[in-house]
Design a protein around this motif. Structure first.
Motif, mmCIF file in Angstrom:
data_model
loop_
_atom_site.group_PDB
_atom_site.id
_atom_site.type_symbol
_atom_site.label_atom_id
_atom_site.label_comp_id
_atom_site.label_asym_id
_atom_site.label_seq_id
_atom_site.Cartn_x
_atom_site.Cartn_y
_atom_site.Cartn_z
ATOM 1 N N ILE A 1 3.737 7.892 -1.355
ATOM 2 C CA ILE A 1 4.705 8.007 -0.265
ATOM 3 C C ILE A 1 4.604 9.423 0.281
ATOM 4 O O ILE A 1 4.698 10.385 -0.478
ATOM 5 C CB ILE A 1 6.137 7.718 -0.756
ATOM 6 C CG1 ILE A 1 6.235 6.293 -1.326
ATOM 7 C CG2 ILE A 1 7.144 7.926 0.374
ATOM 8 C CD1 ILE A 1 7.554 5.978 -2.019
ATOM 9 N N GLU A 2 4.387 9.550 1.604
ATOM 10 C CA GLU A 2 4.241 10.852 2.241
ATOM 11 C C GLU A 2 5.117 10.935 3.482
ATOM 12 O O GLU A 2 5.145 10.006 4.282
ATOM 13 C CB GLU A 2 2.791 11.095 2.665
ATOM 14 C CG GLU A 2 1.805 11.094 1.529
ATOM 15 C CD GLU A 2 0.382 11.332 1.999
ATOM 16 O OE1 GLU A 2 0.160 11.591 3.204
ATOM 17 O OE2 GLU A 2 -0.526 11.249 1.156
ATOM 18 N N ALA A 3 5.830 12.052 3.608
ATOM 19 C CA ALA A 3 6.677 12.265 4.784
ATOM 20 C C ALA A 3 6.541 13.706 5.254
ATOM 21 O O ALA A 3 6.538 14.632 4.445
ATOM 22 C CB ALA A 3 8.133 11.963 4.458
ATOM 23 N N GLY A 4 6.434 13.880 6.572
ATOM 24 C CA GLY A 4 6.373 15.222 7.140
ATOM 25 C C GLY A 4 7.683 15.959 6.961
ATOM 26 O O GLY A 4 7.707 17.177 6.782
ATOM 27 N N LEU A 5 8.800 15.214 6.980
ATOM 28 C CA LEU A 5 10.131 15.792 6.767
ATOM 29 C C LEU A 5 10.688 15.247 5.456
ATOM 30 O O LEU A 5 10.006 15.260 4.457
ATOM 31 C CB LEU A 5 11.045 15.456 7.951
ATOM 32 C CG LEU A 5 10.587 15.947 9.328
ATOM 33 C CD1 LEU A 5 11.511 15.449 10.419
ATOM 34 C CD2 LEU A 5 10.472 17.453 9.351
ATOM 35 N N GLY A 6 11.928 14.767 5.450
ATOM 36 C CA GLY A 6 12.573 14.310 4.229
ATOM 37 C C GLY A 6 12.491 12.816 3.997
ATOM 38 O O GLY A 6 12.020 12.054 4.840
ATOM 39 N N ILE B 1 5.006 11.190 -4.731
ATOM 40 C CA ILE B 1 5.909 11.190 -3.581
ATOM 41 C C ILE B 1 5.916 12.604 -3.022
ATOM 42 O O ILE B 1 6.214 13.562 -3.734
ATOM 43 C CB ILE B 1 7.333 10.767 -4.006
ATOM 44 C CG1 ILE B 1 7.295 9.342 -4.579
ATOM 45 C CG2 ILE B 1 8.304 10.872 -2.832
ATOM 46 C CD1 ILE B 1 8.559 8.935 -5.299
ATOM 47 N N PHE B 2 5.557 12.726 -1.744
ATOM 48 C CA PHE B 2 5.415 14.018 -1.091
ATOM 49 C C PHE B 2 6.295 14.082 0.151
ATOM 50 O O PHE B 2 6.093 13.315 1.081
ATOM 51 C CB PHE B 2 3.958 14.250 -0.663
ATOM 52 C CG PHE B 2 2.982 14.215 -1.798
ATOM 53 C CD1 PHE B 2 2.591 15.384 -2.428
ATOM 54 C CD2 PHE B 2 2.452 13.016 -2.238
ATOM 55 C CE1 PHE B 2 1.691 15.359 -3.474
ATOM 56 C CE2 PHE B 2 1.544 12.977 -3.285
ATOM 57 C CZ PHE B 2 1.163 14.151 -3.911
ATOM 58 N N ALA B 3 7.256 14.987 0.165
ATOM 59 C CA ALA B 3 8.104 15.211 1.338
ATOM 60 C C ALA B 3 7.898 16.649 1.800
ATOM 61 O O ALA B 3 7.473 17.505 1.026
ATOM 62 C CB ALA B 3 9.571 14.988 0.991
ATOM 63 N N GLY B 4 8.173 16.900 3.070
ATOM 64 C CA GLY B 4 8.068 18.253 3.601
ATOM 65 C C GLY B 4 6.662 18.699 3.934
ATOM 66 O O GLY B 4 6.394 19.897 4.033
ATOM 67 N N TRP C 1 0.856 -1.185 0.000
ATOM 68 C CA TRP C 1 0.000 0.000 0.000
ATOM 69 C C TRP C 1 0.893 1.237 0.000
ATOM 70 O O TRP C 1 2.004 1.202 -0.461
ATOM 71 C CB TRP C 1 -0.916 -0.013 1.232
ATOM 72 C CG TRP C 1 -1.793 -1.223 1.276
ATOM 73 C CD1 TRP C 1 -1.589 -2.364 1.989
ATOM 74 C CD2 TRP C 1 -3.000 -1.424 0.544
ATOM 75 N NE1 TRP C 1 -2.589 -3.270 1.757
ATOM 76 C CE2 TRP C 1 -3.477 -2.710 0.870
ATOM 77 C CE3 TRP C 1 -3.732 -0.660 -0.356
ATOM 78 C CZ2 TRP C 1 -4.654 -3.227 0.343
ATOM 79 C CZ3 TRP C 1 -4.902 -1.177 -0.878
ATOM 80 C CH2 TRP C 1 -5.351 -2.441 -0.536
ATOM 81 N N GLY C 2 0.420 2.309 0.604
ATOM 82 C CA GLY C 2 1.205 3.532 0.691
ATOM 83 C C GLY C 2 2.120 3.524 1.905
ATOM 84 O O GLY C 2 1.981 2.692 2.808
ATOM 85 N N ILE C 3 3.056 4.467 1.919
ATOM 86 C CA ILE C 3 3.969 4.649 3.044
ATOM 87 C C ILE C 3 3.773 6.071 3.546
ATOM 88 O O ILE C 3 3.846 7.021 2.766
ATOM 89 C CB ILE C 3 5.437 4.432 2.628
ATOM 90 C CG1 ILE C 3 5.638 2.995 2.116
ATOM 91 C CG2 ILE C 3 6.375 4.737 3.794
ATOM 92 C CD1 ILE C 3 7.010 2.760 1.484
ATOM 93 N N GLU C 4 3.518 6.219 4.849
ATOM 94 C CA GLU C 4 3.271 7.533 5.425
ATOM 95 C C GLU C 4 3.999 7.670 6.752
ATOM 96 O O GLU C 4 3.851 6.835 7.631
ATOM 97 C CB GLU C 4 1.764 7.731 5.625
ATOM 98 C CG GLU C 4 1.372 9.107 6.076
ATOM 99 C CD GLU C 4 -0.134 9.278 6.182
ATOM 100 O OE1 GLU C 4 -0.552 10.312 6.701
ATOM 101 O OE2 GLU C 4 -0.888 8.368 5.785
#
Length: 93
Positions: free
Chosen positions: A37-42, A57-60, A17-20
């Motif tokens: 793929i989602e990350a609050g930071l890097g 892919i979403f970072a930040g 699935w997705g990674i968060e």
């Protein structure tokens, strides 16, 4: 997708699935997700970073844009095609 505070692996990370992550994602090898793929930071990978077909892919996501070059850095062997947000920095060869 399940949400973790921080995801870290000395090897690769692979999810059907997705990674968060509320903070960051780091893998010694590659990162591969069946969805986004989602990350609050890097996001940092020793090899590639790949989201599932049609997903991004979403970072930040938890960082002001003015601080992306410090805290929302995305690093991998090559720039991910589906990188939507984050500060791309090529991995040292």
């Amino acid at each position: 997708s399940a949400k973790a505070r921080y995801i870290r692996s000395g090897e690769g990370i692979k999810a059907g699935w997705g990674i968060e992550a509320g903070w960051g994602i780091k893998a010694g090898e590659g990162i591969e997700a069946g969805e986004g793929i989602e990350a609050g930071l890097g996001i940092k990978a020793g090899e590639g970073i790949e989201a599932g077909g049609g997903y991004g892919i979403f970072a930040g996501l938890a960082i002001k844009i003015c601080n992306w070059n410090i805290s929302a850095v995305v690093t991998a062997k090559t720039r991910p095609e589906s990188l939507i947000s984050g500060f791309w920095e090529e991995r040292d060869k």
